[in-house]
Design an enzyme around this catalytic site. Structure first.
Site, mmCIF file in Angstrom:
data_model
loop_
_atom_site.group_PDB
_atom_site.id
_atom_site.type_symbol
_atom_site.label_atom_id
_atom_site.label_comp_id
_atom_site.label_asym_id
_atom_site.label_seq_id
_atom_site.Cartn_x
_atom_site.Cartn_y
_atom_site.Cartn_z
ATOM 1 C CE1 TYR A 156 120.420 8.994 118.980
ATOM 2 C CE2 TYR A 156 121.013 7.102 120.563
ATOM 3 C CZ TYR A 156 120.567 8.414 120.107
ATOM 4 O OH TYR A 156 120.435 9.154 121.346
ATOM 5 C CB THR A 221 117.922 -3.254 133.773
ATOM 6 O OG1 THR A 221 119.169 -3.202 133.228
ATOM 7 C CG2 THR A 221 117.699 -4.554 134.548
HETATM 8 P P1 NAD Z 1 113.933 14.685 120.315
HETATM 9 O O1 NAD Z 1 113.651 13.774 119.261
HETATM 10 O O2 NAD Z 1 112.909 15.331 121.306
HETATM 11 O O3 NAD Z 1 114.739 16.228 120.077
HETATM 12 C C1 NAD Z 1 115.642 15.928 118.742
HETATM 13 C C2 NAD Z 1 115.372 17.184 118.041
HETATM 14 O O4 NAD Z 1 116.485 17.482 116.989
HETATM 15 C C3 NAD Z 1 114.123 17.376 117.463
HETATM 16 O O5 NAD Z 1 113.541 18.610 117.946
HETATM 17 C C4 NAD Z 1 114.374 17.396 116.020
HETATM 18 O O6 NAD Z 1 113.346 17.901 115.303
HETATM 19 C C5 NAD Z 1 115.915 17.930 115.902
HETATM 20 N N1 NAD Z 1 116.349 17.205 114.787
HETATM 21 C C6 NAD Z 1 116.675 15.916 114.326
HETATM 22 N N2 NAD Z 1 117.402 15.965 113.136
HETATM 23 C C7 NAD Z 1 117.880 16.895 113.026
HETATM 24 C C8 NAD Z 1 118.431 17.748 111.771
HETATM 25 N N3 NAD Z 1 119.140 17.052 110.680
HETATM 26 N N4 NAD Z 1 118.693 19.216 111.840
HETATM 27 C C9 NAD Z 1 118.134 20.014 112.953
HETATM 28 N N5 NAD Z 1 117.359 19.236 113.750
HETATM 29 C C10 NAD Z 1 117.195 18.027 113.840
HETATM 30 O O7 NAD Z 1 115.067 14.064 121.373
HETATM 31 P P2 NAD Z 1 115.521 14.428 122.851
HETATM 32 O O8 NAD Z 1 115.275 13.231 123.796
HETATM 33 O O9 NAD Z 1 115.261 15.802 123.038
HETATM 34 O O10 NAD Z 1 117.204 14.273 122.620
HETATM 35 C C11 NAD Z 1 117.897 15.223 122.276
HETATM 36 C C12 NAD Z 1 119.293 14.856 122.231
HETATM 37 O O11 NAD Z 1 119.908 14.269 123.151
HETATM 38 C C13 NAD Z 1 119.692 14.187 120.981
HETATM 39 O O12 NAD Z 1 120.935 14.342 120.364
HETATM 40 C C14 NAD Z 1 119.933 12.663 121.489
HETATM 41 O O13 NAD Z 1 120.747 11.671 121.084
HETATM 42 C C15 NAD Z 1 120.313 13.164 122.831
HETATM 43 N N6 NAD Z 1 119.894 12.166 123.995
HETATM 44 C C16 NAD Z 1 118.992 11.953 124.495
HETATM 45 C C17 NAD Z 1 118.390 10.993 125.385
HETATM 46 C C18 NAD Z 1 116.985 10.975 126.048
HETATM 47 O O14 NAD Z 1 116.865 10.115 126.756
HETATM 48 N N7 NAD Z 1 116.368 11.800 125.883
HETATM 49 C C19 NAD Z 1 119.176 10.117 125.604
HETATM 50 C C20 NAD Z 1 120.545 10.045 125.152
HETATM 51 C C21 NAD Z 1 120.856 11.060 124.090
#
Ligand code: NAD
Ligand code: UDP
Length: 335
Positions: A156, A221
Site C-alpha cells: 500500500y 496516535t
Molecule cells: P474503501 O475500501 O471503502 O473504498 C475503496 C474502493 O475501491 C472500494 O469500493 C473497492 O471495491 C474499490 N476498489 C479496490 N480495488 C479496486 C480495483 N482494482 N478496481 C476498481 N475498484 C477497486 O476505502 P476508502 O476509505 O473509501 O478509501 C478510498 C481511497 O482513499 C483509497 O484509495 C484509499 O487509499 C484512500 N485513502 C483513504 C483513507 C481513509 O482514511 N478513508 C486514508 C488515506 C487514503
C-alpha cells in the site's frame, strides 16, 4: 429551435469518473457531486465497496455504475477523474498484496492514460501512509517519509508512493492536469462494519458490548478526520487553482492516542465493553498528524468537525445498521 442529438450534454454539465465510487469515501463524493449537478460515472470492482453504498443513487438520472477493475484500461469520455480505487484498511489491502500494488500502480497508469486521451483533470487519493513511520511530527508535505519497502504495509505505502511518482511524471512529461491529496485517517457513516479500521471496529464492538481490541499499548496516535470535511477538501483541491497540484495534506490535526479513542467511544455509546490488548501489527506507525497549513493557505480549507461530534454521528449510523442486521438475523433464525 435546433434539437440537440440525444447523446449531447450541456457544456456546463461535468462528467466525472470516480474510481472506487462504491467505497466509503467514493459514495460520499458521489452524493456531493450529484447534489451539485454533475454527472457521475462510478467504476468499482466491489472488492471492499458495496452496492448498498450506492443503492440510493442507482435510479438517479445523472448516475451510472460500471463494474470495472482499474488494473485494466478504461475507455470512457470524462472531464474529471477522482482515482479512489484501492482498499484502504490494512486488513483488506494485506489480504491480496499483489493485487493492492497492481491497483495502485497499474490503476494509476490506466487512469493517467485516460486523462491524457480525454484531456481530463485527475485527482489521486494518496495517503498519509507515504510518510511511513514518520520521524518528523506533524507531517508536512515537504517531508519525504520513512517507509519500509519490504514490510507488510509496503504493498500500500510503496504502491501509493509509486502512484504519486506516476502522477508527477505524467504532469511533467505529458502536461496532464493533476491533483494529489494525501488523506489522513478518515471515518464516518458507510464504513463497512467489518472494514477492520480502528473507528469502525471500536464502534461496532462497543455497540455490541464486546471487548474493544487495543493493538499494542494503545499509546500510538492518529488524527481522525470526519468524512464530510474530507470530501469538501477533495472537491476544493480538484476545483482549486490549476497551480495547486499538491501533494496537499487533508486531515484533522487533532491528535489522539488509540486508548483515548477507545475511551471516547465507550463513553459516547454508554457501552459495557472492556479493553483487551492484542499484539501491535508490524510497521504500525507510532504517530500520525497532518500539518494542514498548505491546504488552508492555498484552498481555504480546514477540518471543522471535532472527533466527539463526528463519532456521535457515526455511532448513530452504526446503531441503526446493526439494529437492522440483527433484526434480519433474528428473523432468519426464527424462520
Ligand atoms: P474503501 O475500501 O471503502 O473504498 C475503496 C474502493 O475501491 C472500494 O469500493 C473497492 O471495491 C474499490 N476498489 C479496490 N480495488 C479496486 C480495483 N482494482 N478496481 C476498481 N475498484 C477497486 O476505502 P476508502 O476509505 O473509501 O478509501 C478510498 C481511497 O482513499 C483509497 O484509495 C484509499 O487509499 C484512500 N485513502 C483513504 C483513507 C481513509 O482514511 N478513508 C486514508 C488515506 C487514503
Ligand atoms: N487499531 C487497534 N484496534 C483495532 C484496529 C486498529 O488498536 O481494532 C490500531 C492500529 O494498530 C493503528 C490504529 O489503530 O495503530 C489505526 O489503525 P487503522 O487500521 O484504522 O489505520 P492505519 O493503521 O492505517 O492508520
Amino acid at each position: 429551435m435546433n434539437k440537440l442529438p440525444s447523446n449531447s450534454r450541456p457544456k456546463s454539465l461535468r462528467r466525472i469518473l470516480i474510481t472506487g465510487g462504491a467505497g466509503f469515501l467514493g459514495s460520499h463524493l458521489t452524493e456531493r457531486l450529484l447534489a451539485r449537478g454533475d454527472e457521475v460515472l462510478c467504476a468499482d470492482n466491489l472488492f471492499t465497496g458495496s452496492k448498498d453504498n450506492i443503492r440510493s443513487f442507482q435510479t438517479h438520472p445523472r448516475f451510472e455504475f460500471l463494474r470495472h477493475d482499474v488494473t485494466l484500461p478504461l475507455h470512457v469520455e470524462v472531464d474529471e477523474i477522482y482515482n479512489l480505487a484501492c482498499p484502504a484498511s490494512p486488513v483488506h489491502y494485506q489480504r491480496n498484496p499483489v493485487q493492492t500494488i497492481k491497483t495502485c500502480v497499474h490503476g494509476a497508469i490506466n487512469l493517467l492514460d485516460l486523462a491524457l486521451r480525454t484531456d481530463a483533470k485527475i485527482l489521486q487519493a494518496s495517503t498519509s501512509e507515504v510518510y511511513g513511520h514518520p520521524n518528523q511530527h506533524p507531517q508536512v508535505e515537504s517531508y519525504w517519509g520513512h517507509t519500509n519497502p519490504i514490510g507488510l504495509r509496503a504493498c500500500y505505502d510503496e504502491g501509493k508512493r509509486c502512484a504519486e511518482t506516476l502522477f508527477f511524471d505524467y504532469h511533467r512529461q505529458h502536461g496532464v492536469a493533476i491533483k494529489v491529496a494525501r488523506i489522513f485517517n478518515t471515518y464516518g457513516p458507510r464504513m463497512h462494519p467489518d472494514d477492520g479500521r480502528v473507528v469502525s471496529n471500536f464502534i461496532v464492538q462497543a455497540l455490541r458490548h464486546q471487548p474493544i481490541t487495543l493493538f499494542g499499548d494503545g499509546q500510538q496516535t492518529r488524527s481522525f478526520c470526519y468524512v464530510d470535511d474530507l470530501i469538501e477538501g477533495l472537491i476544493a483541491l480538484m476545483d482549486g487553482p490549476a497551480t495547486v497540484v499538491g501533494p496537499v495534506n487533508l486531515g484533522n490535526p487533532s491528535e489522539f492516542t488509540i486508548a483515548q479513542l477507545a475511551a471516547l467511544v465507550i463513553e459516547l455509546t454508554g457501552s459495557r465493553s472492556t479493553l483487551t490488548y492484542r499484539p501491535l501489527p508490524s510497521d504500525d506507525p507510532r504517530h500520525r498528524c497532518p500539518d494542514i497549513t498548505l491546504a488552508g493557505n492555498t484552498l481555504g480549507w480546514t477540518a471543522r468537525v471535532a472527533l466527539r461530534e463526528g463519532l456521535a454521528r457515526t455511532i448513530r449510523y452504526f446503531d441503526t445498521l446493526l439494529a437492522h442486521s440483527d433484526d434480519v438475523r433474528g428473523n432468519h433464525q426464527g424462520a
